[in-house]
Design a protein around this motif. Structure first.
Motif, short mmCIF file in Angstrom:
data_model
loop_
_atom_site.label_atom_id
_atom_site.label_comp_id
_atom_site.label_asym_id
_atom_site.label_seq_id
_atom_site.Cartn_x
_atom_site.Cartn_y
_atom_site.Cartn_z
N VAL A 137 67.57 -17.07 -71.46
CA VAL A 137 68.99 -16.96 -71.85
C VAL A 137 69.82 -18.03 -71.14
O VAL A 137 70.94 -17.78 -70.71
N THR A 138 69.27 -19.23 -71.00
CA THR A 138 70.07 -20.34 -70.46
C THR A 138 71.11 -20.73 -71.52
O THR A 138 71.02 -20.30 -72.68
N PRO A 139 72.09 -21.57 -71.17
CA PRO A 139 73.09 -21.97 -72.17
C PRO A 139 72.56 -22.92 -73.24
O PRO A 139 73.29 -23.26 -74.18
N HIS A 140 71.30 -23.35 -73.11
CA HIS A 140 70.79 -24.39 -74.01
C HIS A 140 69.65 -23.84 -74.88
O HIS A 140 68.61 -23.42 -74.36
N GLN A 141 69.81 -23.93 -76.18
CA GLN A 141 68.82 -23.41 -77.12
C GLN A 141 67.47 -24.10 -76.94
O GLN A 141 66.42 -23.44 -76.94
N SER A 142 67.47 -25.42 -76.78
CA SER A 142 66.20 -26.14 -76.67
C SER A 142 65.41 -25.69 -75.44
O SER A 142 64.18 -25.55 -75.48
N VAL A 143 66.12 -25.44 -74.33
CA VAL A 143 65.46 -24.95 -73.11
C VAL A 143 64.87 -23.57 -73.35
O VAL A 143 63.73 -23.28 -72.95
N ASN A 144 65.63 -22.71 -74.01
CA ASN A 144 65.17 -21.34 -74.25
C ASN A 144 63.94 -21.31 -75.14
O ASN A 144 62.97 -20.58 -74.86
N LEU A 145 63.95 -22.11 -76.20
CA LEU A 145 62.80 -22.11 -77.12
C LEU A 145 61.57 -22.74 -76.45
O LEU A 145 60.46 -22.21 -76.55
N THR A 146 61.78 -23.86 -75.78
CA THR A 146 60.65 -24.53 -75.13
C THR A 146 60.02 -23.64 -74.05
O THR A 146 58.79 -23.47 -73.99
N SER A 147 60.86 -23.06 -73.20
CA SER A 147 60.33 -22.24 -72.11
C SER A 147 59.64 -20.99 -72.64
O SER A 147 58.63 -20.54 -72.10
N SER A 148 60.16 -20.42 -73.73
CA SER A 148 59.53 -19.23 -74.32
C SER A 148 58.17 -19.56 -74.91
O SER A 148 57.20 -18.80 -74.76
N LEU A 149 58.08 -20.69 -75.59
CA LEU A 149 56.79 -21.11 -76.14
C LEU A 149 55.78 -21.39 -75.02
O LEU A 149 54.60 -21.03 -75.13
N LEU A 150 56.25 -22.01 -73.95
CA LEU A 150 55.35 -22.28 -72.81
C LEU A 150 54.91 -20.98 -72.16
O LEU A 150 53.73 -20.81 -71.82
N ALA A 151 55.84 -20.05 -71.98
CA ALA A 151 55.50 -18.76 -71.35
C ALA A 151 54.49 -18.00 -72.20
O ALA A 151 53.55 -17.40 -71.67
N ALA A 152 54.69 -18.03 -73.52
CA ALA A 152 53.73 -17.37 -74.42
C ALA A 152 52.35 -18.00 -74.28
O ALA A 152 51.32 -17.30 -74.24
N HIS A 153 52.31 -19.33 -74.21
CA HIS A 153 51.03 -20.04 -74.08
C HIS A 153 50.36 -19.70 -72.75
O HIS A 153 49.12 -19.58 -72.68
N LEU A 154 51.17 -19.49 -71.69
CA LEU A 154 50.61 -19.17 -70.38
C LEU A 154 50.10 -17.74 -70.29
O LEU A 154 49.33 -17.41 -69.39
N GLY A 155 50.56 -16.88 -71.23
CA GLY A 155 50.05 -15.51 -71.23
C GLY A 155 51.08 -14.41 -71.13
O GLY A 155 50.72 -13.23 -70.98
N ALA A 156 52.37 -14.73 -71.21
CA ALA A 156 53.40 -13.69 -71.17
C ALA A 156 53.21 -12.72 -72.32
O ALA A 156 52.86 -13.12 -73.44
N GLY A 157 53.45 -11.42 -72.06
CA GLY A 157 53.20 -10.41 -73.08
C GLY A 157 54.11 -10.55 -74.29
O GLY A 157 53.65 -10.60 -75.43
N LYS A 158 55.42 -10.58 -74.07
CA LYS A 158 56.40 -10.76 -75.14
C LYS A 158 57.42 -11.79 -74.67
O LYS A 158 57.70 -11.92 -73.48
N CYS A 159 58.04 -12.48 -75.65
CA CYS A 159 59.03 -13.50 -75.32
C CYS A 159 60.27 -13.34 -76.19
O CYS A 159 60.16 -13.12 -77.40
N VAL A 160 61.43 -13.47 -75.56
CA VAL A 160 62.72 -13.39 -76.25
C VAL A 160 63.52 -14.64 -75.91
O VAL A 160 63.60 -15.01 -74.73
#
Length: 444
Positions: free
Chosen positions: A72-95
């Motif tokens: 939930v940073t102020p920047h959409q690109s940061v939020n999408l990139t970090s969520s995709l990376l977290a999912a790839h690393l193994g996070a259960g769910k990403c928002v």
């Protein structure tokens, strides 16, 4: 549940505190070390300094081992990139919080869903939709469509002439049982009511009702809406743009925007809208633009104080209904005691999306809405759930929660003491902050 939140601004900090109060294991990632150190020492929140777009920083924060990752940073690109990376690393769910309607298009959102992001949240769009709903039903301060076409939850502030004033809930129930009083806000106190509780002038009452009986709430509270034609909005940002885009064919808008470039772009995009390049903080501007002739005045500037004061001035001048965007949650209860008809808050809307993911870890949750000091969820009764073993009146429900209605075989019903829930029922649950674990234990 272990939760990592990327973004330590107002929204991320609010989410972290809220989830920590729900006994979740929360880690907050941000770049402001002083702010993080203050939270670490005062709240039950772990903090980590880092860049959510850095794989190394995400690994250091434990992104691959969390049950839920929220960006939930102020920047959409940061939020999408970090969520995709977290999912790839193994996070259960990403928002991920987003800031563009383009991202929500089916062909685009499916791309993110296929790659591990479960939910995209666009708070500004949700706020705009909530205001548009108020424009249609402006006698209701909040309207929740819990199960579309089957069950609503509506909020009404009782005026001095409300027919229900002075009546206990038992007296209301003695007639035709076509609505349920789920909550009462009286000043700063939130009451989960019982039969002997009395409704009083000034109360904000949360009713659960079937859509077919909605106007019976209007009769019971003496509320009537106004016909809306003329609308003034202060602040020409995203929310104002979405409201005008969806409503310009039906309503006549006046938008006041201080920034010359943004005002020009707004006028070019919406030639049917009267755009005034002036400072909406100057109350003389509102009067010059005949705010008193407006059916609805909507304050959407970046300043809570300006929004509150301008709404009060608009109402005093003769505007029939007022709406204020208030981001400081501590103001909301106080504002409800003023003459402002509706308050909207982006943090609460975002909170609902996050809480839904937390609850969905072991029970089935449909819609979920966060109010100022309570949450409303539509939860399915699973096989063997404790809540389905006896009639509601014999359940000894925790005092922090109440049940308002249910959907059974696609049909909405109001819950009574004699109701016994069945497997597959979808139940409307209203609960205070901190009661999340008790809700989960009832429905598991």
């Amino acid at each position: 549940m272990k939760i990592l939140i990327a973004g330590s601004g107002d929204t991320g900090t609010h989410l972290a505190k809220m989830l920590a109060d729900e006994n979740q294991e929360v880690i907050l990632m941000g770049s402001d070390k002083d702010h993080l150190d203050g939270l670490d020492s005062l709240c039950n929140i772990m903090t980590v300094e880092g860049n959510p777009e850095s794989v190394d920083d995400l690994i250091k924060a434990g992104a691959g081992k969390v049950d839920l990752f929220v960006a939930v940073t102020p920047h959409q690109s940061v939020n999408l990139t970090s969520s995709l990376l977290a999912a790839h690393l193994g996070a259960g769910k990403c928002v991920a919080r987003v800031e563009s309607c383009d991202t929500l298009r089916d062909n685009i959102s499916r791309l993110f869903f296929r790659n591990g992001i479960q939910t995209l949240v666009y708070p500004e769009l949700l706020v705009a939709d909530e205001i548009l709903t108020f424009m249609e039903r402006n006698w209701i301060s909040k309207f929740l469509d819990i199960h579309p076409g089957q069950l609503n939850m509506v909020t009404v502030k009782l005026t001095e002439s409300a027919p229900v004033n002075g009546k206990t809930l038992k007296q209301l129930w003695s007639g035709e049982h076509n609505f349920h009083v789920a909550l009462i806000r009286r000043g700063k106190e939130l009451i989960i009511p019982h039969g002997d509780d009395c409704l009083l002038h000034g109360d904000t009452v949360y009713f659960v009702v079937k859509p077919s009986d909605l106007m019976k709430i209007a009769d019971a509270t003496g509320k009537r809406g106004v016909e809306v034609k003329n609308i003034m909005i202060t602040g020409g940002g995203k929310i104002a743009s979405m409201i005008c885009e969806k409503g310009v064919s039906k309503y006549k808008f006046t938008v006041i925007e201080a920034d010359r470039t943004r005002a020009r772009r707004f006028a070019e995009r919406f030639p049917e809208v009267t755009v005034v390049n002036a400072n909406p903080c100057q109350l003389s501007v509102l009067r010059e633009e005949e705010v008193g002739k407006m059916d609805i005045f909507i304050a959407l500037t970046d300043s809570d104080e300006t929004n509150i004061v301008s709404c009060m001035v608009a109402k005093e001048a003769g505007a029939k209904k007022t709406v204020a965007q208030i981001e400081d949650l501590s103001y909301i209860t106080e504002v409800e005691n003023l003459s402002i008809d509706k308050v909207v808050n982006k943090k609460l809307i975002t909170s609902g999306a996050i809480l839904r993911q937390v609850l969905n870890s072991d029970i089935k949750v449909g819609s979920l809405f966060s109010l100022e000091d309570a949450d409303v969820a539509e939860i399915e009764v699973l096989p063997g759930a404790r809540i389905a073993r006896t009639q509601i009146k014999n359940l000894n429900l925790p005092p922090e929660l109440t049940l308002g209605g249910l959907i059974r075989q696609g049909q909405g019903e109001i819950i009574m003491g004699s109701t016994q829930l069945c497997q597959g029922d979808r139940v409307l649950v209203i609960f205070r902050p901190g009661a999340l674990l008790k809700v989960r234990s009832l429905f598991r």
